[in-house]
Scaffold this motif. Structure first.
Motif, PDB file in Angstrom:
ATOM      1  N   ASP A  93       7.614  -3.538  -2.073  1.00  0.00           N
ATOM      2  CA  ASP A  93       6.592  -2.754  -1.407  1.00  0.00           C
ATOM      3  C   ASP A  93       5.640  -3.523  -0.498  1.00  0.00           C
ATOM      4  OD1 ASP A  93       6.146  -3.550  -4.057  1.00  0.00           O
ATOM      5  OD2 ASP A  93       4.356  -2.345  -4.228  1.00  0.00           O
ATOM      6  N   TYR A  94       5.568  -4.844  -0.563  1.00  0.00           N
ATOM      7  CA  TYR A  94       4.698  -5.622   0.313  1.00  0.00           C
ATOM      8  C   TYR A  94       5.520  -6.685   1.032  1.00  0.00           C
ATOM      9  CZ  TYR A  94       0.347  -3.994  -1.908  1.00  0.00           C
ATOM     10  OH  TYR A  94      -0.700  -3.257  -2.366  1.00  0.00           O
ATOM     11  N   GLN A  95       5.289  -6.813   2.336  1.00  0.00           N
ATOM     12  CA  GLN A  95       5.914  -7.875   3.118  1.00  0.00           C
ATOM     13  C   GLN A  95       4.818  -8.576   3.923  1.00  0.00           C
ATOM     14  OE1 GLN A  95       9.300  -6.420   5.454  1.00  0.00           O
ATOM     15  NE2 GLN A  95       9.304  -4.629   4.120  1.00  0.00           N
ATOM     16  N   TYR A  96       4.852  -9.895   3.949  1.00  0.00           N
ATOM     17  CA  TYR A  96       3.866 -10.685   4.674  1.00  0.00           C
ATOM     18  C   TYR A  96       4.569 -11.583   5.675  1.00  0.00           C
ATOM     19  CZ  TYR A  96       0.579  -9.550   0.925  1.00  0.00           C
ATOM     20  OH  TYR A  96      -0.226  -8.905   0.030  1.00  0.00           O
ATOM     21  N   GLU A  97       4.024 -11.666   6.878  1.00  0.00           N
ATOM     22  CA  GLU A  97       4.491 -12.610   7.878  1.00  0.00           C
ATOM     23  C   GLU A  97       3.298 -13.488   8.237  1.00  0.00           C
ATOM     24  OE1 GLU A  97       6.183 -12.687  12.460  1.00  0.00           O
ATOM     25  OE2 GLU A  97       6.177 -10.792  11.363  1.00  0.00           O
ATOM     26  N   ASN A  98       3.369 -14.768   7.887  1.00  0.00           N
ATOM     27  CA  ASN A  98       2.267 -15.686   8.167  1.00  0.00           C
ATOM     28  C   ASN A  98       2.221 -15.961   9.665  1.00  0.00           C
ATOM     29  OD1 ASN A  98       0.609 -18.056   8.459  1.00  0.00           O
ATOM     30  ND2 ASN A  98       0.813 -18.341   6.258  1.00  0.00           N
ATOM     31  N   LEU A  99       1.065 -15.731  10.269  1.00  0.00           N
ATOM     32  CA  LEU A  99       0.932 -15.874  11.716  1.00  0.00           C
ATOM     33  C   LEU A  99       0.378 -17.222  12.155  1.00  0.00           C
ATOM     34  CD1 LEU A  99      -0.403 -12.291  12.502  1.00  0.00           C
ATOM     35  CD2 LEU A  99       1.953 -13.143  12.625  1.00  0.00           C
ATOM     36  N   ALA A 100       0.119 -18.114  11.195  1.00  0.00           N
ATOM     37  CA  ALA A 100      -0.426 -19.437  11.557  1.00  0.00           C
ATOM     38  C   ALA A 100       0.162 -20.530  10.680  1.00  0.00           C
ATOM     39  CB  ALA A 100      -1.945 -19.421  11.441  1.00  0.00           C
ATOM     40  N   SER A 101       1.389 -20.346  10.233  1.00  0.00           N
ATOM     41  CA  SER A 101       1.974 -21.250   9.238  1.00  0.00           C
ATOM     42  C   SER A 101       2.072 -22.701   9.683  1.00  0.00           C
ATOM     43  CB  SER A 101       3.352 -20.747   8.816  1.00  0.00           C
ATOM     44  OG  SER A 101       4.219 -20.706   9.932  1.00  0.00           O
ATOM     45  N   PRO A 117       5.909   2.784   1.340  1.00  0.00           N
ATOM     46  CA  PRO A 117       5.561   3.811   0.355  1.00  0.00           C
ATOM     47  C   PRO A 117       6.350   3.594  -0.933  1.00  0.00           C
ATOM     48  CG  PRO A 117       6.721   4.769   2.241  1.00  0.00           C
ATOM     49  CD  PRO A 117       6.578   3.302   2.503  1.00  0.00           C
ATOM     50  N   LEU A 118       5.740   3.932  -2.043  1.00  0.00           N
ATOM     51  CA  LEU A 118       6.400   3.789  -3.340  1.00  0.00           C
ATOM     52  C   LEU A 118       7.094   5.085  -3.724  1.00  0.00           C
ATOM     53  CD1 LEU A 118       3.812   1.851  -5.520  1.00  0.00           C
ATOM     54  CD2 LEU A 118       5.911   0.991  -4.520  1.00  0.00           C
ATOM     55  N   PRO A 119       8.151   4.978  -4.522  1.00  0.00           N
ATOM     56  CA  PRO A 119       8.794   6.190  -5.030  1.00  0.00           C
ATOM     57  C   PRO A 119       7.813   6.998  -5.882  1.00  0.00           C
ATOM     58  CG  PRO A 119      10.108   4.222  -5.513  1.00  0.00           C
ATOM     59  CD  PRO A 119       8.804   3.761  -4.961  1.00  0.00           C
ATOM     60  N   GLU A 120       8.036   8.278  -5.957  1.00  0.00           N
ATOM     61  CA  GLU A 120       7.194   9.186  -6.743  1.00  0.00           C
ATOM     62  C   GLU A 120       7.012   8.666  -8.162  1.00  0.00           C
ATOM     63  OE1 GLU A 120       4.779  12.382  -6.997  1.00  0.00           O
ATOM     64  OE2 GLU A 120       5.989  11.979  -5.225  1.00  0.00           O
ATOM     65  N   GLY A 121       5.774   8.642  -8.623  1.00  0.00           N
ATOM     66  CA  GLY A 121       5.473   8.234  -9.993  1.00  0.00           C
ATOM     67  C   GLY A 121       5.185   6.756 -10.175  1.00  0.00           C
ATOM     68  N   LYS A 122       5.571   5.926  -9.226  1.00  0.00           N
ATOM     69  CA  LYS A 122       5.299   4.491  -9.324  1.00  0.00           C
ATOM     70  C   LYS A 122       3.931   4.203  -8.718  1.00  0.00           C
ATOM     71  CE  LYS A 122       7.323  -0.008  -8.531  1.00  0.00           C
ATOM     72  NZ  LYS A 122       8.256  -0.817  -7.771  1.00  0.00           N
ATOM     73  N   MET A 169      -3.679  -1.316  -1.915  1.00  0.00           N
ATOM     74  CA  MET A 169      -3.360  -0.609  -0.685  1.00  0.00           C
ATOM     75  C   MET A 169      -2.149   0.279  -0.912  1.00  0.00           C
ATOM     76  SD  MET A 169      -3.647  -4.146   1.132  1.00  0.00           S
ATOM     77  CE  MET A 169      -5.202  -4.994   1.196  1.00  0.00           C
ATOM     78  N   HIS A 170      -2.176   1.464  -0.319  1.00  0.00           N
ATOM     79  CA  HIS A 170      -1.074   2.418  -0.431  1.00  0.00           C
ATOM     80  C   HIS A 170      -0.687   2.884   0.972  1.00  0.00           C
ATOM     81  CE1 HIS A 170      -1.992   3.296  -4.762  1.00  0.00           C
ATOM     82  NE2 HIS A 170      -3.167   2.879  -4.364  1.00  0.00           N
ATOM     83  N   ALA A 171       0.599   2.977   1.221  1.00  0.00           N
ATOM     84  CA  ALA A 171       1.081   3.579   2.460  1.00  0.00           C
ATOM     85  C   ALA A 171       1.071   5.090   2.265  1.00  0.00           C
ATOM     86  CB  ALA A 171       2.487   3.088   2.766  1.00  0.00           C
ATOM     87  N   LEU A 172       0.502   5.803   3.224  1.00  0.00           N
ATOM     88  CA  LEU A 172       0.430   7.258   3.144  1.00  0.00           C
ATOM     89  C   LEU A 172       1.449   7.907   4.075  1.00  0.00           C
ATOM     90  CD1 LEU A 172      -3.453   7.821   3.136  1.00  0.00           C
ATOM     91  CD2 LEU A 172      -1.881   7.815   1.181  1.00  0.00           C
TER      92      LEU A 172
END
Length: 184
Positions: A93-101, A117-122, A169-172
């Motif tokens: 559910d989370y992806q990060y791209e470092n912009l100053a690595s 977004p997460l599946p229903e109930g999670k 944080m939640h994706a809506l």
């Protein structure tokens, strides 16, 4: 679990062994159980970027070394081309791209972040970390919970907050949300 999580775990264990740090000390620093920390080291638990940032600051190790196994090399500037930042995907559910690595001794950690977004109930897990955080929504709608306060941020909205407070944080709308996240 995914290979990058296993690699991060190996680097955590290596750091701890090289610096002769007891696992209990790192678990306490991260405010998690020893069992959970050891699962992070063996790659079966998500280390979270927030915990890794806390470890890197406390022990004076670059976050890039923990995340990617590489020491930053640039001093004057560092350019990250579109889609070419060092990436780490935390579970599904989370992806990060470092912009100053590649920039050495940076004062902030900028990430292009996507929350799916997460599946229903999670449910999303709440997190906290040292410092402050700035998030700017690029695409989608982000539900931000800080303590008991629930906020909805849309494209172009931003938030700056004390990251020591529990937050998540939640994706809506059933779609991923992309945002610029700067941890300070």
């Amino acid at each position: 679990m995914e290979e990058s999580i296993k690699s991060i775990g190996q680097r955590l264990k290596g750091l701890r062994e090289v610096l002769d740090i007891p696992a209990e000390e790192v678990a306490e620093l991260c405010d998690i159980s020893l069992d959970h920390y050891l699962k992070m080291e063996d790659g079966t638990a998500d280390p979270s970027v927030y915990r890794l940032a806390k470890i890197s600051k406390h022990y004076g190790i670059s976050l890039d070394v923990l995340l990617f196994g590489e020491e930053p090399r640039m001093n004057g500037y560092f350019v990250t081309r579109k889609g070419a930042g060092m990436a780490v995907k935390r579970h599904n559910d989370y992806q990060y791209e470092n912009l100053a690595s590649g920039f050495r001794r940076r004062k902030v950690e900028p990430f292009l972040t996507q929350v799916d977004p997460l599946p229903e109930g999670k449910k999303y897990k709440q997190n906290r970390h040292d410092g402050q955080e700035f998030d700017y929504v690029l695409e989608g709608e982000l539900e931000m919970t800080i303590g008991e306060k629930v906020l909805v941020l849309k494209e172009g909205d931003s938030i700056y907050f004390d990251a020591t407070q529990l937050h998540c944080m939640h994706a809506l709308g059933g779609k991923p949300v992309k945002f610029l996240c700067v941890m300070i």
